[in-house]
Design an enzyme around this catalytic site. Structure first.
Site, PDB file in Angstrom:
ATOM      1  N   THR A  34      39.807  65.279 -21.631  1.00  8.67           N
ATOM      2  CA  THR A  34      40.229  66.536 -22.244  1.00  8.67           C
ATOM      3  C   THR A  34      41.758  66.519 -22.273  1.00  8.67           C
ATOM      4  OG1 THR A  34      38.282  67.688 -21.422  1.00  8.67           O
ATOM      5  CG2 THR A  34      40.126  69.056 -22.133  1.00  8.67           C
ATOM      6  N   LYS A 109      37.505  71.746 -28.043  1.00 13.36           N
ATOM      7  CA  LYS A 109      37.200  71.791 -26.612  1.00 13.36           C
ATOM      8  C   LYS A 109      38.005  72.909 -25.941  1.00 13.36           C
ATOM      9  CE  LYS A 109      35.840  70.156 -22.510  1.00 13.36           C
ATOM     10  NZ  LYS A 109      34.723  69.409 -22.053  1.00 13.36           N
TER      11      LYS A 109
END
Length: 123
Positions: A34, A109
């Site tokens: 991420t 995300k």
């Protein structure tokens, strides 16, 4: 690769023993980290300069769905690269989405995490 955050990815890519040195034409780097969406743009560019391909593939869901192979994966990068890597992504993801624009998966995300965080704060 799946690292802690963007600076860890940058460290893994660069330097004498960095992954960029081992990238050759046709090699693909799948990054599950991420990352910050600005950093991902740099990673796409750096790998492309080597003649390789970079696919950001973010996993949505917790450890339980991932271990059962039913997590959601959102990937960004070249369509040909995505299609080549899709069978691998399907090993741990049930719903696989592709977004052409680099860093779109990272942005999605972050949006997902923001919504989940807001929901948890509301509860």
């Amino acid at each position: 690769m799946c690292l802690f955050e963007s600076s860890a990815v940058e460290s893994a890519l660069e330097g004498e023993s960095g992954l960029l040195n081992g990238m050759k034409n046709g090699k693909t780097l799948i990054d599950l980290t991420t990352n910050h969406f600005d950093s991902v743009l740099k990673f796409h560019e750096a790998v492309a300069k080597t003649g390789g391909a970079y696919l950001e593939a973010l996993v949505f869901g917790s450890v339980v769905p991932a271990t059962k192979g039913v997590a959601t994966v959102v990937a960004s990068g070249d369509e040909k690269t995505f299609l080549t890597c899709k069978p691998l992504l399907e090993k741990f993801g049930k719903n696989i989405f592709h977004l052409l624009t680099p860093s779109s998966a990272s942005k999605m995300k972050l949006i997902n995490n923001f919504c989940l965080g807001s929901f948890m704060a509301t509860l």
